[in-house]
Design a protein around this motif. Structure first.
Motif, short mmCIF file in Angstrom:
data_model
loop_
_atom_site.label_atom_id
_atom_site.label_comp_id
_atom_site.label_asym_id
_atom_site.label_seq_id
_atom_site.Cartn_x
_atom_site.Cartn_y
_atom_site.Cartn_z
N UNK A 140 36.49 36.76 47.76
CA UNK A 140 35.62 37.70 47.07
C UNK A 140 36.42 38.56 46.09
N UNK A 141 37.60 39.01 46.49
CA UNK A 141 38.43 39.80 45.59
C UNK A 141 38.89 38.97 44.39
N UNK A 142 39.21 37.71 44.64
CA UNK A 142 39.61 36.84 43.53
C UNK A 142 38.47 36.65 42.53
N UNK A 143 37.26 36.48 43.04
CA UNK A 143 36.11 36.31 42.15
C UNK A 143 35.92 37.56 41.29
N UNK A 146 38.54 37.55 38.53
CA UNK A 146 38.62 36.43 37.59
C UNK A 146 37.32 36.09 36.88
N UNK A 147 36.20 36.64 37.34
CA UNK A 147 34.92 36.17 36.82
C UNK A 147 34.54 36.79 35.48
N UNK A 148 35.03 37.96 35.19
CA UNK A 148 34.71 38.58 33.91
C UNK A 148 33.57 39.58 34.02
N UNK A 149 33.29 40.27 32.92
CA UNK A 149 32.26 41.32 32.92
C UNK A 149 30.89 40.73 32.66
N UNK A 150 29.86 41.45 33.14
CA UNK A 150 28.46 41.06 32.98
C UNK A 150 28.24 39.58 33.30
N UNK A 151 28.70 39.13 34.46
CA UNK A 151 28.60 37.70 34.75
C UNK A 151 27.19 37.29 35.19
N UNK A 177 31.20 45.46 37.53
CA UNK A 177 31.96 44.37 38.17
C UNK A 177 31.13 43.65 39.21
N UNK A 178 30.04 44.29 39.66
CA UNK A 178 29.25 43.69 40.73
C UNK A 178 28.59 42.39 40.27
N UNK A 179 28.43 41.47 41.20
CA UNK A 179 27.93 40.13 40.91
C UNK A 179 26.81 39.79 41.88
N UNK A 180 25.72 39.31 41.34
CA UNK A 180 24.62 38.84 42.18
C UNK A 180 24.96 37.47 42.75
#
Length: 295
Positions: A140-143, A146-151, A177-180
């Motif tokens: 989860x921390x890696x995501x 590495x995933x980027x903004x407004x993913x 930074x939050x991701x659905x």
């Protein structure tokens, strides 16, 4: 026994043997430790069957178009069982879907075995991320890093019994930074009704023989607990316990009031083997004395 003489050490993996490649069998069968040659044996604790495959097929066909702002931005796959469920529907996907999926979809995984399975399936190796993460918290921390903004949202393929640490960690991250994460259950697990009898039979046949017993999950530990408790309290027991990960370790301590002899830092055969090596060195156990009870 002479220094050059080898000794067979059974190592019981309480899990279903993975197909077509079983990394624990391949690694331990080909990597002896000092004078000890491991003999792997797999005893299935659980049975798995696939569910929601039609839903999964629909998601993959309709919601992985990189040009669609409402599509998923990637997959999260944390076990080989999930990879097997995905693999089972690959032949039913249209060629254009497969080409896009394999070339463009990022997949976050826990463990190199799951990552390798997905690369063999056809995913671009550069898009398979997190193979060294070791657990859900680290992934989860890696995501997040590495995933980027407004993913875009991620699709998490999972079993029906799971910790939701990944969706929770990603959803409660600071704004921006939050991701659905949407979760789709693709396999269910039931107890193998023959496990306790088979496990007890194997332990009885190995009476007075040293062996390692490897547990992979709290669920597996629960199912094995009666046989383990009887075995470990026997004066002639030659069993050593190894746990894959700290969650299984804690569960064994809670249920058996005993710490496992080895805890693999990562869910890999290399990490387990290294743990056993360190254990034998720490206890000054060499060669044919690699485990107890075989004097």
């Amino acid at each position: 026994m002479s220094d050059s003489e080898t000794k067979d050490i059974p190592i019981l993996f309480l899990k279903t043997r993975s197909l077509p490649h079983e990394q624990y069998n391949e690694f331990f069968a080909s990597n002896p430790l000092d004078n000890a040659v491991f003999t792997p044996l797999f005893i299935p604790v659980l049975k798995h069957h696939h569910v929601n495959l039609d839903n999964l097929k629909t998601h993959l066909i309709t919601k992985f178009d990189s040009a669609d702002p409402d599509s998923y931005g990637g997959l999260v796959i944390t076990s080989q069982r999930t990879a097997e469920a995905l693999s089972s529907i690959i032949p039913a996907l249209p060629p254009t879907t497969l080409q896009n999926l394999f070339a463009n979809t990022k997949v976050w995984v826990v463990g190199p075995a799951t990552g390798s399975a997905l690369v063999r399936l056809g995913f671009a190796a550069s898009n398979v991320l997190g193979q060294n993460s070791g657990n859900g918290e680290a992934l989860a921390e890696l995501i997040l890093e590495s995933y980027g903004s407004r993913p875009k949202p991620l699709l998490f393929l999972a079993g029906e019994t799971r910790r939701d640490i990944i969706p929770k960690t990603l959803s409660i991250a600071p704004e921006g930074r939050n991701i659905t994460v949407e979760t789709l259950t693709v396999y269910e697990t039931i107890v193998d009704e023959g496990f306790e009898t088979e496990f007890g039979k194997v332990i009885e046949e190995m009476k007075d023989t040293t062996r390692w017993i490897v547990l992979f999950s709290p669920t597996g530990a629960d199912i094995a607990i009666d046989v383990l408790a009887k075995d470990l309290t026997s004066p002639s027991s030659g069993s050593y316990l190894a746990a894959i990960g700290p969650t299984t370790e804690k569960h064994l301590v809670d249920k058996l009031s005993r710490k496992p002899d080895v805890v693999a830092e990562k869910p890999t055969p290399q990490s387990l083997w290294e743990g056993i090596r360190v254990f034998t060195q720490r206890d000054r156990v060499k060669g044919d004395d690699v485990t107890i009870g075989d004097d």
